[in-house]
Design an enzyme around this catalytic site. Structure first.
Site, PDB file in Angstrom:
ATOM      1  N   ASP A  33       0.829  -1.202   0.000  1.00 19.68           N
ATOM      2  CA  ASP A  33       0.000   0.000   0.000  1.00 19.68           C
ATOM      3  C   ASP A  33       0.866   1.256   0.000  1.00 19.68           C
ATOM      4  O   ASP A  33       1.620   1.492   0.935  1.00 19.68           O
ATOM      5  CB  ASP A  33      -0.903   0.003   1.248  1.00 19.68           C
ATOM      6  N   TYR A  38       3.191   9.914  -0.565  1.00 14.01           N
ATOM      7  CA  TYR A  38       4.328   9.270   0.105  1.00 14.01           C
ATOM      8  C   TYR A  38       5.626   9.492  -0.661  1.00 14.01           C
ATOM      9  O   TYR A  38       6.711   9.347  -0.093  1.00 14.01           O
ATOM     10  CB  TYR A  38       4.114   7.760   0.273  1.00 14.01           C
ATOM     11  N   LYS A  63      -3.068   5.991  -3.889  1.00 18.40           N
ATOM     12  CA  LYS A  63      -4.150   6.928  -3.557  1.00 18.40           C
ATOM     13  C   LYS A  63      -3.938   8.271  -4.245  1.00 18.40           C
ATOM     14  O   LYS A  63      -2.794   8.697  -4.430  1.00 18.40           O
ATOM     15  CB  LYS A  63      -4.205   7.154  -2.031  1.00 18.40           C
ATOM     16  N   HIS A  96      -7.763   9.724  -1.039  1.00 19.22           N
ATOM     17  CA  HIS A  96      -6.981   9.714   0.205  1.00 19.22           C
ATOM     18  C   HIS A  96      -7.723  10.333   1.398  1.00 19.22           C
ATOM     19  O   HIS A  96      -7.644   9.819   2.515  1.00 19.22           O
ATOM     20  CB  HIS A  96      -5.645  10.430  -0.028  1.00 19.22           C
TER      21      HIS A  96
END
Length: 263
Positions: A33, A38, A63, A96
């Site tokens: 994930d 990120y 996401k 998200h």
């Protein structure tokens, strides 16, 4: 969708995320994930390609970030994520955050529905959505969310949300299942760990699974990666599950989705 996987929040792009994802896959993890925000989608994609495991055996999630919400911008964000991941299709794409004050999640969801209908993603869902956000979205959507990934741990059990998701066949998935290490000294959990010869982290992750919640603990430490996955050889009793449920304080380590509107 595997019940257990690896979250890569805060795993640094480059060697750190590549080596941790490859180590996880070698240990038997099949779900990874990530998220656009990120900043490590390229590393995840590289690790997937270098793992030696067939793509169809892996379940990859990413996401769309808040600043890309909206119909056209979400489609563009998806293309960018896929380019970074280097994949032909995605297993799960999530919105998200709901950003209720911004009010774009319905347009964003329409883009996810298109991606799903076009066969570019196998499942679509949301993250950090409360019951009112879900109800509002479901009032207008063609395809209801298949997954809701939320902060979930023994201090934040979100019972009402969990029940709503069950009733509507939306799979709940836990982020920060170990509360960023804040539960490791909890006596109830430590006692259960001693009984079963397991760590506190393993007890919590087992509790997730027995509550039918998909869980994706994050670690870049090979020893922890192995330990986190070693949760399939014991079972908590109904009484022990209730004891852990009783630790709930509605306490978060992340933002409250009702108030978080940062794009």
């Amino acid at each position: 969708m595997p019940w257990f996987g690896l979250g890569v929040f805060k795993a640094k792009e480059g060697e750190e995320v590549v080596s941790s994802v490859k180590a996880a896959i070698e240990l038997g993890y099949r779900s990874i994930d990530t998220a656009a925000i990120y900043g490590n989608e390229e590393g995840v994609g590289r690790a997937v390609r270098e793992s030696g495991v067939a793509r169809e055996e892996l379940f990859i999630t990413t996401k769309v970030w808040n600043s890309e919400q909206g119909y056209e911008s979400t489609l563009a964000a998806f293309d960018e994520s896929m380019k970074k991941l280097g994949l032909n299709y995605l297993d799960l794409y999530l919105v998200h955050w709901p950003l209720p004050a911004v009010g774009k999640y319905k347009d964003t969801w329409r883009a996810l529905e298109k991606l799903y209908k076009d066969g570019r993603v196998r499942a679509i869902g949301v993250s950090n959505f409360h019951v009112p956000h879900l109800k509002d979205l479901m009032a207008d959507c063609e395809i209801k969310p298949m997954v809701n990934q939320v902060e979930y741990h023994p201090r934040l059990t979100q019972k009402e949300l969990h029940e709503f998701c069950k009733e509507n066949q939306i799979q709940l998935e836990a982020w920060s299942p170990l509360m960023q290490g804040q539960l490791l000294d909890e006596p109830v959990l430590a006692e259960l760990g001693q009984k079963y010869g397991k760590s506190v982290a393993q007890v919590i992750l087992r509790w997730d699974l027995q509550n039918e919640v998909v869980t994706i603990p994050k670690s870049v430490n090979p020893v922890r990666l192995k330990e986190n996955a070693d949760i399939f050889d014991f079972e908590l009793t109904a009484e022990e599950m209730s004891l852990i449920d009783g630790l709930n304080e509605d306490r978060r380590v992340g933002p409250n989705p009702d108030e978080f509107n940062r794009e």
